[in-house]
Design a protein around this motif. Structure first.
Motif, PDB file in Angstrom:
ATOM      1  N   SER A 165       3.182  -2.060   2.071  1.00 38.27           N
ATOM      2  CA  SER A 165       3.046  -1.057   1.005  1.00 38.27           C
ATOM      3  C   SER A 165       1.600  -0.702   0.660  1.00 38.27           C
ATOM      4  O   SER A 165       1.321   0.434   0.259  1.00 38.27           O
ATOM      5  N   PHE A 166       0.676  -1.634   0.812  1.00 36.60           N
ATOM      6  CA  PHE A 166      -0.689  -1.394   0.345  1.00 36.60           C
ATOM      7  C   PHE A 166      -1.387  -0.215   1.026  1.00 36.60           C
ATOM      8  O   PHE A 166      -2.030   0.597   0.338  1.00 36.60           O
ATOM      9  N   PRO A 167      -1.307  -0.054   2.354  1.00 35.93           N
ATOM     10  CA  PRO A 167      -1.969   1.110   2.951  1.00 35.93           C
ATOM     11  C   PRO A 167      -1.412   2.434   2.413  1.00 35.93           C
ATOM     12  O   PRO A 167      -2.160   3.404   2.238  1.00 35.93           O
ATOM     13  N   LEU A 168      -0.103   2.468   2.136  1.00 32.05           N
ATOM     14  CA  LEU A 168       0.511   3.665   1.579  1.00 32.05           C
ATOM     15  C   LEU A 168       0.043   3.902   0.148  1.00 32.05           C
ATOM     16  O   LEU A 168      -0.233   5.038  -0.249  1.00 32.05           O
ATOM     17  N   LEU A 169      -0.059   2.834  -0.628  1.00 26.89           N
ATOM     18  CA  LEU A 169      -0.495   2.953  -2.023  1.00 26.89           C
ATOM     19  C   LEU A 169      -1.978   3.290  -2.117  1.00 26.89           C
ATOM     20  O   LEU A 169      -2.414   3.965  -3.047  1.00 26.89           O
ATOM     21  N   GLN A 170      -2.756   2.829  -1.144  1.00 26.42           N
ATOM     22  CA  GLN A 170      -4.187   3.133  -1.139  1.00 26.42           C
ATOM     23  C   GLN A 170      -4.410   4.645  -1.040  1.00 26.42           C
ATOM     24  O   GLN A 170      -5.355   5.190  -1.606  1.00 26.42           O
ATOM     25  N   ARG A 171      -3.498   5.325  -0.344  1.00 23.17           N
ATOM     26  CA  ARG A 171      -3.618   6.778  -0.177  1.00 23.17           C
ATOM     27  C   ARG A 171      -2.855   7.546  -1.264  1.00 23.17           C
ATOM     28  O   ARG A 171      -2.851   8.779  -1.255  1.00 23.17           O
ATOM     29  N   SER A 172      -2.218   6.826  -2.164  1.00 24.40           N
ATOM     30  CA  SER A 172      -1.374   7.467  -3.183  1.00 24.40           C
ATOM     31  C   SER A 172      -2.194   7.880  -4.403  1.00 24.40           C
ATOM     32  O   SER A 172      -3.387   7.582  -4.518  1.00 24.40           O
ATOM     33  N   SER A 173      -1.520   8.541  -5.336  1.00 23.40           N
ATOM     34  CA  SER A 173      -2.167   8.991  -6.572  1.00 23.40           C
ATOM     35  C   SER A 173      -2.202   7.910  -7.652  1.00 23.40           C
ATOM     36  O   SER A 173      -2.795   8.112  -8.707  1.00 23.40           O
ATOM     37  N   LEU A 174      -1.561   6.772  -7.413  1.00 21.59           N
ATOM     38  CA  LEU A 174      -1.543   5.688  -8.416  1.00 21.59           C
ATOM     39  C   LEU A 174      -2.948   5.111  -8.599  1.00 21.59           C
ATOM     40  O   LEU A 174      -3.698   4.963  -7.630  1.00 21.59           O
ATOM     41  N   LEU A 214      -6.825  -3.811   1.660  1.00 16.70           N
ATOM     42  CA  LEU A 214      -5.999  -2.659   2.026  1.00 16.70           C
ATOM     43  C   LEU A 214      -5.873  -1.642   0.897  1.00 16.70           C
ATOM     44  O   LEU A 214      -5.440  -0.505   1.133  1.00 16.70           O
ATOM     45  N   ILE A 215      -6.212  -2.040  -0.345  1.00 12.27           N
ATOM     46  CA  ILE A 215      -6.177  -1.092  -1.467  1.00 12.27           C
ATOM     47  C   ILE A 215      -7.582  -0.860  -2.026  1.00 12.27           C
ATOM     48  O   ILE A 215      -7.754  -0.530  -3.193  1.00 12.27           O
ATOM     49  N   ARG A 216      -8.586  -1.030  -1.184  1.00 16.14           N
ATOM     50  CA  ARG A 216      -9.979  -0.799  -1.585  1.00 16.14           C
ATOM     51  C   ARG A 216     -10.105   0.578  -2.246  1.00 16.14           C
ATOM     52  O   ARG A 216      -9.612   1.569  -1.743  1.00 16.14           O
ATOM     53  N   GLY A 217     -10.757   0.621  -3.388  1.00 12.54           N
ATOM     54  CA  GLY A 217     -10.919   1.862  -4.129  1.00 12.54           C
ATOM     55  C   GLY A 217      -9.976   1.971  -5.319  1.00 12.54           C
ATOM     56  O   GLY A 217     -10.251   2.711  -6.269  1.00 12.54           O
ATOM     57  N   LYS A 218      -8.865   1.249  -5.266  1.00 11.06           N
ATOM     58  CA  LYS A 218      -7.949   1.211  -6.407  1.00 11.06           C
ATOM     59  C   LYS A 218      -8.373   0.108  -7.375  1.00 11.06           C
ATOM     60  O   LYS A 218      -9.057  -0.849  -6.995  1.00 11.06           O
ATOM     61  N   LYS A 219      -7.939   0.225  -8.622  1.00  8.70           N
ATOM     62  CA  LYS A 219      -8.053  -0.912  -9.534  1.00  8.70           C
ATOM     63  C   LYS A 219      -6.986  -1.933  -9.146  1.00  8.70           C
ATOM     64  O   LYS A 219      -5.880  -1.558  -8.756  1.00  8.70           O
ATOM     65  N   VAL A 220      -7.335  -3.199  -9.254  1.00  9.08           N
ATOM     66  CA  VAL A 220      -6.439  -4.274  -8.831  1.00  9.08           C
ATOM     67  C   VAL A 220      -6.106  -5.152 -10.034  1.00  9.08           C
ATOM     68  O   VAL A 220      -6.987  -5.756 -10.642  1.00  9.08           O
ATOM     69  N   MET A 221      -4.836  -5.192 -10.374  1.00  6.81           N
ATOM     70  CA  MET A 221      -4.356  -6.058 -11.454  1.00  6.81           C
ATOM     71  C   MET A 221      -3.850  -7.322 -10.783  1.00  6.81           C
ATOM     72  O   MET A 221      -2.738  -7.360 -10.240  1.00  6.81           O
ATOM     73  N   LEU A 222      -4.687  -8.349 -10.778  1.00  2.00           N
ATOM     74  CA  LEU A 222      -4.418  -9.539  -9.971  1.00  2.00           C
ATOM     75  C   LEU A 222      -3.763 -10.642 -10.796  1.00  2.00           C
ATOM     76  O   LEU A 222      -4.302 -11.075 -11.821  1.00  2.00           O
ATOM     77  N   GLY A 223      -2.620 -11.114 -10.322  1.00  3.05           N
ATOM     78  CA  GLY A 223      -1.953 -12.236 -10.974  1.00  3.05           C
ATOM     79  C   GLY A 223      -2.737 -13.523 -10.785  1.00  3.05           C
ATOM     80  O   GLY A 223      -2.822 -14.046  -9.683  1.00  3.05           O
TER      81      GLY A 223
END
Length: 345
Positions: free
Chosen positions: A238-247, A266-275
């Motif tokens: 899912s991460f490569p798809l989400l990296q290109r998404s509007s989320l 794989l989600i570089r550039g997004k904010k990451v909410m890490l558990g």
């Protein structure tokens, strides 16, 4: 919400024992009528105060006004019959009795907007509200009408977008969509799951988040995790798809999981909410343990984009344990902030 290591929790906190049976999902309410409305608000107010007192930066409702993160939203929709129940396999892991889609689904009126308005009145800090994601909603029902998971998901995405826009208008700063199903149905995630999620988030000015975890700390989920091997690489789908998404934000499970930290790349550039808090254990983390989990992530995400959080919701935990974990989360983030400030000199 600026600055490094802004803290938040995924969603649920344990309910007080006078409101519902503790340490249990789908727990029945102990109150009725106006007393229940007042009791929910009291519980929500207490959840806000607890988060603030223990140093969290982004405040949520702790899901005090809902029995379950998916079904409470669905209860308010037309086209779903809760008296016609079928047993289905949830998340391909465990069987549950669920309601049936019997006609076209629609939202007659806002579901959580009054509760979100009340949350907004209780704190000056940024607030976050969680909604179920379209795929996870589909996976929590028996569909006798559309007979297509994709068609039903698109209908739910449209409904969720209506709700999300009204939550934004009520003052919600972050709208979070919970999609644990993304860790199971990888082909559907690729074919229509991310697209449906983007439809749910369409046109929002509030920040948008997607939470993908391995589930509450309940036996069915823990048993499933035990079968996943030494490395959990589900996020790779899912991460490569989400990296290109509007989320804007991607929320994932980190502490005490077997998720390789480098998958965050794989989600570089997004904010990451890490558990950084394990919700499947009653052991309260030390601030040092939390800081270590967060520190390991900094190789793959800038501190300004890292939101220390919990792996999942804490509804099934004892209240004292959950409260201790809140303190550990904020103390661990503070520890790492101090460390970073010292390093900068």
């Amino acid at each position: 919400m600026s600055g490094p290591l802004t803290t938040a929790i995924v969603g649920s906190l344990p309910k007080p024992s006078w409101l519902a049976e503790p340490e249990k999902l789908w727990s029945e309410w102990k109150l009725t009528g106006e007393t229940l409305v007042e009791g929910k608000q009291d519980a929500l107010r207490a959840a806000v105060q607890e988060q603030e007192r223990r140093g969290l930066d982004i405040i949520c409702d702790g899901e005090q006004t809902r029995q379950h993160f998916v079904t409470t939203f669905i209860e308010h929709l037309s086209g779903v019959d809760f008296t016609q129940r079928e047993t289905v396999r949830i998340r391909d892991r465990y069987d549950a009795s669920v309601p049936t889609v019997v006609g076209a689904v629609s939202r007659e009126k806002p579901v959580f907007v009054d509760d979100a308005t009340f949350l907004r009145s209780q704190t000056d800090k940024p607030i976050k509200w969680a909604l179920p994601g379209p795929m996870t909603m589909v996976d929590t029902l028996y569909d006798r009408h559309y007979r297509s998971r994709e068609k039903l998901a698109w209908e739910f995405a449209r409904i969720l977008n209506q709700e999300a826009r009204e939550l934004e208008a009520a003052g919600v700063d972050i709208v979070q969509f919970d999609e644990p199903a993304f860790n199971v149905f990888h082909d559907e995630v690729r074919d229509w799951g991310v697209a449906a999620l983007e439809r749910a988030a369409e046109g929002l000015h509030a920040q948008t988040a997607v939470h993908i975890c391995y589930g509450y700390g309940i036996k069915a989920n823990n048993d499933w995790k035990a079968t996943l091997g030494a490395e959990w690489r589900q996020y790779e789908h899912s991460f490569p798809l989400l990296q290109r998404s509007s989320l804007d934000i991607v929320s994932l499970e980190g502490h005490h999981s077997h998720v390789p930290m480098e998958l965050i790349e794989l989600i570089r550039g997004k904010k990451v909410m890490l558990g950084a808090i394990d919700v499947a254990s009653h052991d309260v983390e030390t601030p040092e343990e939390v800081a270590a989990t967060l520190r390991n992530a900094l190789e793959f995400v800038d501190a300004e984009n890292l939101i220390p959080s919990t792996n999942c919701g804490m509804a099934p935990l004892p209240r004292s344990v959950a409260q201790g974990k809140l303190s550990a989360l904020s103390a661990g983030a503070a520890l790492l902030r101090e460390e970073m400030a010292t390093a900068r000199g």
